[in-house]
Write a protein that holds these residues in place. Structure first.
Motif, short mmCIF file in Angstrom:
data_model
loop_
_atom_site.label_atom_id
_atom_site.label_comp_id
_atom_site.label_asym_id
_atom_site.label_seq_id
_atom_site.Cartn_x
_atom_site.Cartn_y
_atom_site.Cartn_z
N VAL A 1 -18.84 29.47 -38.28
CA VAL A 1 -18.96 30.48 -39.71
C VAL A 1 -19.37 31.97 -39.36
O VAL A 1 -19.83 32.31 -38.11
CB VAL A 1 -20.02 29.70 -40.71
N GLY A 2 -19.04 32.63 -40.34
CA GLY A 2 -19.57 33.93 -40.34
C GLY A 2 -20.32 34.32 -41.43
O GLY A 2 -20.90 33.52 -42.21
N ASP A 3 -20.31 35.65 -41.85
CA ASP A 3 -21.04 36.12 -42.94
C ASP A 3 -20.55 35.39 -44.31
O ASP A 3 -21.30 35.11 -45.10
CB ASP A 3 -21.03 37.64 -43.21
N GLU A 4 -19.18 35.26 -44.58
CA GLU A 4 -18.50 34.79 -45.68
C GLU A 4 -17.30 34.09 -45.29
O GLU A 4 -16.51 34.04 -45.90
CB GLU A 4 -18.38 35.92 -46.77
N HIS A 5 -17.15 33.66 -44.22
CA HIS A 5 -16.02 32.90 -43.70
C HIS A 5 -16.38 31.62 -42.89
O HIS A 5 -17.36 31.63 -42.24
CB HIS A 5 -14.99 33.88 -42.99
N ALA A 6 -15.29 30.85 -42.72
CA ALA A 6 -15.53 29.83 -41.93
C ALA A 6 -14.20 29.48 -41.30
O ALA A 6 -13.06 29.43 -41.92
CB ALA A 6 -15.88 28.53 -42.60
N LEU A 7 -14.21 28.88 -39.86
CA LEU A 7 -12.98 28.55 -39.09
C LEU A 7 -12.92 27.13 -39.29
O LEU A 7 -13.99 26.40 -38.85
CB LEU A 7 -13.20 28.98 -37.63
#
Length: 557
Positions: free
Chosen positions: A270-276
């Motif tokens: 996950v990132g600031d406002e994303h997910a793989l």
């Protein structure tokens, strides 16, 4: 049903509509013989739960009777006054159009905007979640043959319970006195995973920094995917145990998106406002691997696509880029640079690998430094330093220094001739020199308005301090007992450890002691952190004075 409940109940409770609709009987008698006051003074003894239910049932009855004033009596005073003022304004407009003197109560009882003759609102009480001065009455509301879950958020006023909001999404509830709430991590994006017990039932959920549980579920019915991997904005990906349906819950506890069971299997990173996300499918030729990227609103930033690897890694760099490795080479992978905004990508073909990358974002561009390895792009060797533009075109650049790191908008490296540390602004090229501790090993991290400087002394001891962006040291370096992960700066506070992995001392940005001898599980977020009570050993929420952050709140039985 949703359109009708929204136009009827939500209009009154949240004052978000400009015309209230009614299916009333035309009754104009606003007598309050069975009002809330009489409920409490009738000599009957009601439990707090029964009082809350009585108010909801009275609200429904007054609605069906066409009794506008009776309905307002069921609302908490501020909401009632605001509702009356708004509707009086609207009725004045309507009266002017009709050329008569008419009040909204008259319009209400006349059935202006009737949705259907004979329509009656009814609610079945499902459950009451009772707090000290807040409660949720969960109902199944039926109107014109349609039924849906509707929440009445109740506020305690004196000896009565009044309606503060009516919503189709579950409102937050403040933990009640004696309720056991246990933190299960730290605050990310303003929420913290918790579990608690209410009426003998175990629940999971999320608490915000106001001490409100904004989302809750019975333990075992839902799971936080990938062990509670929050996105940086506080969004969490959940999975329902029974159906396998996935959903994104934001920091306010609202479900903002849902996905079918087979949309994806797991969350990789996950990132600031994303997910793989990842899923696999069995085919005649074997197992196929699919990856995609979703954002915290539930949009597919990169739709699912088939890739070779079952162990794809994804590193999100802010909200701009993701770096992933593809391929199965023993010493080398193809690295894909994906721009999360433009949806464009670039593949870097590795000759022997890119294991020791240094990368960072500045002005929307991605910078990659790697001195150890060479790359092959289009069959030719290229420079090991890359600048990736937002459109994923590539440019090479030279750096006449070694051991360069990137932090925020700065290159950081040592000027061996001058014996100082250089902070070079990537965009402007301006350089700041820091001359202290010249012969010592230093690690620098940009933390907003400061640089967090870690120093390893000639005696082997570790220290840390803050520098402002002009390179001025803010306080004398403090000694660290545990160098790795034991010091951080966030939310205006400098925190470091004196006892291994726990954080013992908290300073402000100028080096003044804020807290001492405290064991923190999390950094302070919006003034709240999770800490151990050194007397009881329990984990509690504290404010920046070291005091319990919430009243009527208990952690760990």
């Amino acid at each position: 049903m949703k359109k009708r409940v929204a136009s009827i109940l939500l209009a009154l409770a949240s004052v978000s509509c400009f015309m209230f609709t009614s299916c009333g009987t035309g009754k104009t008698d606003s007598s309050l013989d069975d009002s809330l006051t009489n409920f409490s003074s009738s000599g009957l003894s009601f439990t707090e739960e029964e009082k809350a239910i009585n108010t909801v049932q009275m609200f429904v009855r007054k609605y069906n009777d066409g009794d506008f004033e009776g309905m307002l009596a069921c609302l908490e005073p501020k909401l009632a006054n605001t509702t009356r003022a708004l509707f009086n304004t609207l009725s004045g407009i309507a009266g002017g159009q009709l050329g008569v003197d008419i009040s909204f109560a008259d319009l209400f009882t006349l059935g202006i905007g009737v949705q259907g003759a004979g329509d009656v609102l009814s609610v079945d009480i499902v459950k009451v979640e009772l707090g000290e001065d807040r409660a949720n009455v969960i109902t199944q509301a039926t109107f014109s043959g349609d039924t849906e879950t509707t929440y009445f958020y109740m506020v305690k006023e004196g000896d009565s319970w009044l309606i503060g909001n009516i919503t189709e999404t579950k409102p937050s509830i403040v933990p009640v006195a004696g309720m056991t709430v246990t933190p299960g991590g730290q605050f990310v994006g303003g929420i913290c995973r918790v579990r608690y017990t209410l009426d003998g039932q175990e629940y999971g959920g999320f608490m915000n920094t106001n001490g409100e549980i904004v989302y809750t579920f019975v333990l075992g019915t839902e799971y936080i995917m990938n062990q509670g991997n929050y996105m940086g904005d506080g969004s969490v990906i959940m999975e329902e145990a029974s159906s396998g349906t996935k959903k994104i819950v934001n920091y306010q506890g609202k479900v903002v998106a849902t996905f079918e069971k087979n949309a994806f299997d797991t969350v990789c990173s996950v990132g600031d406002e994303h997910a793989l996300v990842y899923k696999e499918e069995n085919g005649i030729q074997g197992i196929f691997h699919y990856y995609g990227i979703i954002n915290s609103k539930g949009d597919w930033v990169m739709p699912m696509r088939k890739m070779d690897s079952a162990n794809l890694g994804g590193i999100f760099l802010g909200s701009d880029f993701m770096i992933s490795c593809e391929g199965t080479k023993y010493w080398g992978y193809d690295y894909v640079i994906y721009n999360l905004n433009t949806k464009q990508e670039l593949t870097l073909h590795a000759e022997t690998g890119m294991r020791d990358l240094t990368y960072g974002i500045s002005n929307g561009c991605l910078y990659i430094l790697n001195e150890e390895f060479k790359y092959v792009e289009g069959g030719e060797k290229v420079n090991t330093n890359f600048k990736i533009n937002p459109d994923c075109t590539i440019a090479n650049f030279e750096m006449n220094a070694s051991d360069i790191t990137i932090t925020g908008d700065y290159f950081v490296y040592q000027d061996e001739d001058k014996g100082c540390t250089i902070f070079e602004n990537i965009a402007t090229g301006n350089k700041i020199e820091y001359n202290d501790y010249a012969e010592m090993q230093k690690t620098v991290t940009n933390v907003g308005d400061y640089f967090l400087l870690r120093i390893e002394g000639l005696n082997g001891k570790k220290y840390a301090t803050l520098l402002d962006l002009s390179g001025i040291q803010q306080f004398e370096p403090v000694e660290l007992k545990d160098y790795d992960g034991s010091v951080t700066y966030a939310n205006g506070l400098f925190m470091y450890s004196e006892q291994g992995i726990c954080i013992d001392t908290v300073l402000d940005a100028k080096g003044n002691v804020v807290l001492n001898n405290v064991e923190l599980r999390s950094i302070f977020y919006n003034g709240v952190a999770i800490a151990k009570d050194l007397e009881t050993g329990d984990w509690i929420f504290i404010n920046q004075k070291g005091e319990p952050a919430f009243e009527n709140f208990y952690v760990n039985e």
